[in-house]
Design a protein around this motif. Structure first.
Motif, PDB file in Angstrom:
ATOM      1  N   HIS A 121      63.247  21.699  12.589  1.00 50.48           N
ATOM      2  CA  HIS A 121      63.049  21.404  14.014  1.00 50.48           C
ATOM      3  C   HIS A 121      62.209  20.137  14.209  1.00 50.48           C
ATOM      4  CE1 HIS A 121      65.024  25.092  15.250  1.00 50.48           C
ATOM      5  NE2 HIS A 121      64.392  25.684  14.250  1.00 50.48           N
ATOM      6  N   ARG A 123      62.475  17.624  12.180  1.00 51.19           N
ATOM      7  CA  ARG A 123      63.473  16.578  11.910  1.00 51.19           C
ATOM      8  C   ARG A 123      64.412  16.389  13.094  1.00 51.19           C
ATOM      9  NH1 ARG A 123      66.874  18.021   8.472  1.00 51.19           N
ATOM     10  NH2 ARG A 123      66.062  19.929   7.516  1.00 51.19           N
ATOM     11  N   ALA A 124      64.824  17.484  13.716  1.00 45.99           N
ATOM     12  CA  ALA A 124      65.746  17.387  14.845  1.00 45.99           C
ATOM     13  C   ALA A 124      65.118  16.640  16.016  1.00 45.99           C
ATOM     14  CB  ALA A 124      66.180  18.786  15.280  1.00 45.99           C
ATOM     15  N   GLU A 126      62.560  14.498  15.824  1.00 43.30           N
ATOM     16  CA  GLU A 126      62.306  13.112  15.415  1.00 43.30           C
ATOM     17  C   GLU A 126      63.575  12.270  15.464  1.00 43.30           C
ATOM     18  OE1 GLU A 126      58.727  14.560  12.415  1.00 43.30           O
ATOM     19  OE2 GLU A 126      60.658  13.944  11.600  1.00 43.30           O
ATOM     20  N   ARG A 127      64.712  12.860  15.143  1.00 44.08           N
ATOM     21  CA  ARG A 127      65.968  12.100  15.232  1.00 44.08           C
ATOM     22  C   ARG A 127      66.263  11.699  16.670  1.00 44.08           C
ATOM     23  NH1 ARG A 127      67.927  15.809  11.270  1.00 44.08           N
ATOM     24  NH2 ARG A 127      68.808  17.115  12.935  1.00 44.08           N
ATOM     25  N   ARG A 128      66.024  12.607  17.605  1.00 46.13           N
ATOM     26  CA  ARG A 128      66.304  12.306  19.010  1.00 46.13           C
ATOM     27  C   ARG A 128      65.324  11.278  19.563  1.00 46.13           C
ATOM     28  NH1 ARG A 128      68.980  16.525  21.926  1.00 46.13           N
ATOM     29  NH2 ARG A 128      68.551  15.327  23.834  1.00 46.13           N
ATOM     30  N   ALA A 130      63.437   9.135  17.820  1.00 45.62           N
ATOM     31  CA  ALA A 130      63.452   7.887  17.032  1.00 45.62           C
ATOM     32  C   ALA A 130      62.028   7.374  16.802  1.00 45.62           C
ATOM     33  CB  ALA A 130      64.311   6.817  17.698  1.00 45.62           C
ATOM     34  N   ARG A 132      58.842   5.550  15.321  1.00 48.87           N
ATOM     35  CA  ARG A 132      58.642   4.214  14.760  1.00 48.87           C
ATOM     36  C   ARG A 132      57.196   4.043  14.333  1.00 48.87           C
ATOM     37  NH1 ARG A 132      62.105   4.080  19.030  1.00 48.87           N
ATOM     38  NH2 ARG A 132      64.039   2.866  18.839  1.00 48.87           N
ATOM     39  N   ASN A 178      56.095   7.614  19.154  1.00 41.45           N
ATOM     40  CA  ASN A 178      57.308   7.760  19.968  1.00 41.45           C
ATOM     41  C   ASN A 178      57.343   6.631  21.007  1.00 41.45           C
ATOM     42  OD1 ASN A 178      55.146   9.840  21.006  1.00 41.45           O
ATOM     43  ND2 ASN A 178      56.388   9.378  22.801  1.00 41.45           N
ATOM     44  N   HIS A 440      61.533  23.309  20.413  1.00 44.67           N
ATOM     45  CA  HIS A 440      62.871  23.212  19.841  1.00 44.67           C
ATOM     46  C   HIS A 440      63.201  24.489  19.059  1.00 44.67           C
ATOM     47  CE1 HIS A 440      66.264  21.465  17.569  1.00 44.67           C
ATOM     48  NE2 HIS A 440      66.308  20.562  18.530  1.00 44.67           N
TER      49      HIS A 440
END
Length: 446
Positions: A121, A123-124, A126-128, A130, A132, A178, A440
């Motif tokens: 969760h 990872r999910a 963080e993918r959305r 993005a 940096r 973020n 999440h």
């Protein structure tokens, strides 16, 4: 204001935004989310919340709410907790720090909350969003990193990876953020706003929930004050995502909390639970520097981490002319208390951080201040350490004491809590990423 919802979410901060988006992905489920603050899609509000290099948290800000607290007891040091109050919540006004906690933090939360359970969760999310990191540092960040390098501290490759090998503290690391192209990209902007065109998802702003609507030991909705006055909103299930302060306030004001305290205020007891009894937060000492502040940069770009401390070379001074260095204790022993002083929902709760109640915590902070003095000797003059807070209050309704591992309030039907309230202790890093993760993950429980 709207038809009865299957799920009514109180609070459109990071947790509420993610939960609302996840639950409304099922077109058969009617989801309503309530937010006391304004709509972030308003052009004036967006102008305040988008620029990531500025914290829109001044005394006249329309997108924050303030709560008084006593940081210490002897002597008493007073301060304010600042929380975002708009679509996106604190994730729409904070510095963008979005860091995973150490995996060991999830060894004691409860069934279904092991690192193996929660890591997907993280990872999910963080993918959305993005995530940096800044790669070129200037101003006070560069000055501090150079001084720390001369003092022998090495670079850690990834603050979001588990410690080990080259990534083992102590060391310096870039802060996961973020932020993209200078714009905050919090869960409200990334998850909630794009989903608001779904016909089964309704977001109502300017609606302040005052207490839960109860039928015996079952929650049937909420009492609230909207733009046109008092209203009652009904739902099959209510989920409190109002943050660790306001969620606790709503529970207590609705009769869910320590029975003796509630009885003293004339509040009928629905469930005798230890709401607000042992919260935790990261105490922080601020030391002013002689460096020049820089504009147009994230508030915090890199940190020095040790076993229990996070040293933060801020790019700003938080009200002072020069930037501060923060010394934050990430494994505090001290526990604070949140309680009501009145049954009136318009009166702020009493918040006592009690940061000075554990001598070992104070000793750790002194060691951190001495470390900063040693690192910066010859590079800048430091001011005296000033007590502050990292604004990371968690644990007012912890799993295993107030809610079960599926986030359901014990002894009360149709009521859940999904925000930083349910964390047993404040994580070993700033809690924003953890709160996003738990929302999440918790979506699977509904």
């Amino acid at each position: 204001m709207s038809a009865a919802a299957d799920v009514l979410i109180v609070g459109a901060g990071s947790a509420g935004s993610i939960l609302a988006e996840r639950l409304s992905a099922d077109p058969s489920r009617r989801v309503t989310v309530l937010e006391a603050g304004p709509d972030r899609r308003d052009v004036g509000i967006r102008a305040l919340t988008d620029p990531a290099a500025v914290l829109p948290i001044g005394p006249d800000s329309p997108v924050v709410r303030r709560y008084p607290t006593a940081l210490t007891g002897d002597p008493q040091r007073l301060a304010e907790i600042v929380r975002g109050c708009c679509l996106g919540g604190s994730g729409a006004v904070n510095g963008g720090y979005f860091c995973r906690p150490p995996a060991a933090d999830f060894g004691h939360v409860g069934p279904g909350w092991s690192w193996a359970d929660v890591e997907p969760h993280f990872r999910a999310v963080e993918r959305r969003i993005a995530i940096r990191r800044v790669s070129e540092f200037t101003g006070p960040t560069a000055d501090f990193l150079a001084a720390a390098g001369r003092a022998g501290f090495r670079w850690l490759p990834d603050l979001n990876a588990d410690p080990g090998g080259d990534n083992t503290p102590p060391g310096l690391a870039a802060v996961p953020l973020n932020i993209g192209d200078g714009v905050r990209r919090g869960p409200g902007a990334v998850f909630l706003e794009p989903a608001l065109d779904r016909p089964n998802l309704t977001a109502l702003t300017g609606v302040r929930v005052t207490r839960l609507l109860l039928a015996g030991h079952r929650v049937a909705g909420v009492h609230a004050v909207g733009p046109h006055g008092p209203v009652r909103l009904h739902a099959d299930r209510v989920v409190l995502c109002a943050g660790a302060v306001d969620t606790a306030r709503l529970l207590l004001g609705s009769g869910i909390g320590p029975a003796r305290d509630l009885a003293d205020l004339g509040i009928p007891v629905v469930a005798d639970l230890p709401v607000g009894q042992r919260f935790s937060d990261h105490p922080e000492w601020l030391l002013s520097t002689g460096w020049d502040a820089v504009g147009g940069h994230p508030v915090l770009e890199a940190v020095l981490v040790t076993d229990v401390l996070e040293v933060r070379p801020y790019t700003t001074g938080f009200g002072s002319a020069s930037p501060n260095i923060g010394v934050a204790l990430m494994r505090p022993r001290a526990r604070g208390r949140l309680s009501l002083v009145s049954a009136d929902p318009d009166i702020a709760p009493r918040i006592e951080h009690r940061y000075d109640s554990e001598p070992a915590d104070v000793a750790d902070l002194w060691r951190g201040a001495d470390l900063v003095a040693e690192i910066t000797r010859g590079a800048t003059e430091l001011g005296a350490a000033v007590w502050s807070t990292s604004q990371h209050l968690c644990g007012t309704a912890p799993i295993g004491e107030v809610v079960d591992p599926q986030c359901r309030v014990l002894g009360v039907d149709a009521l859940s809590v999904v925000d930083g309230s349910i964390l047993p202790t404040v994580p070993g890093r700033g809690p924003h990423a953890t709160i996003a993760m738990l929302a999440h993950h918790a979506a699977e429980f509904f």
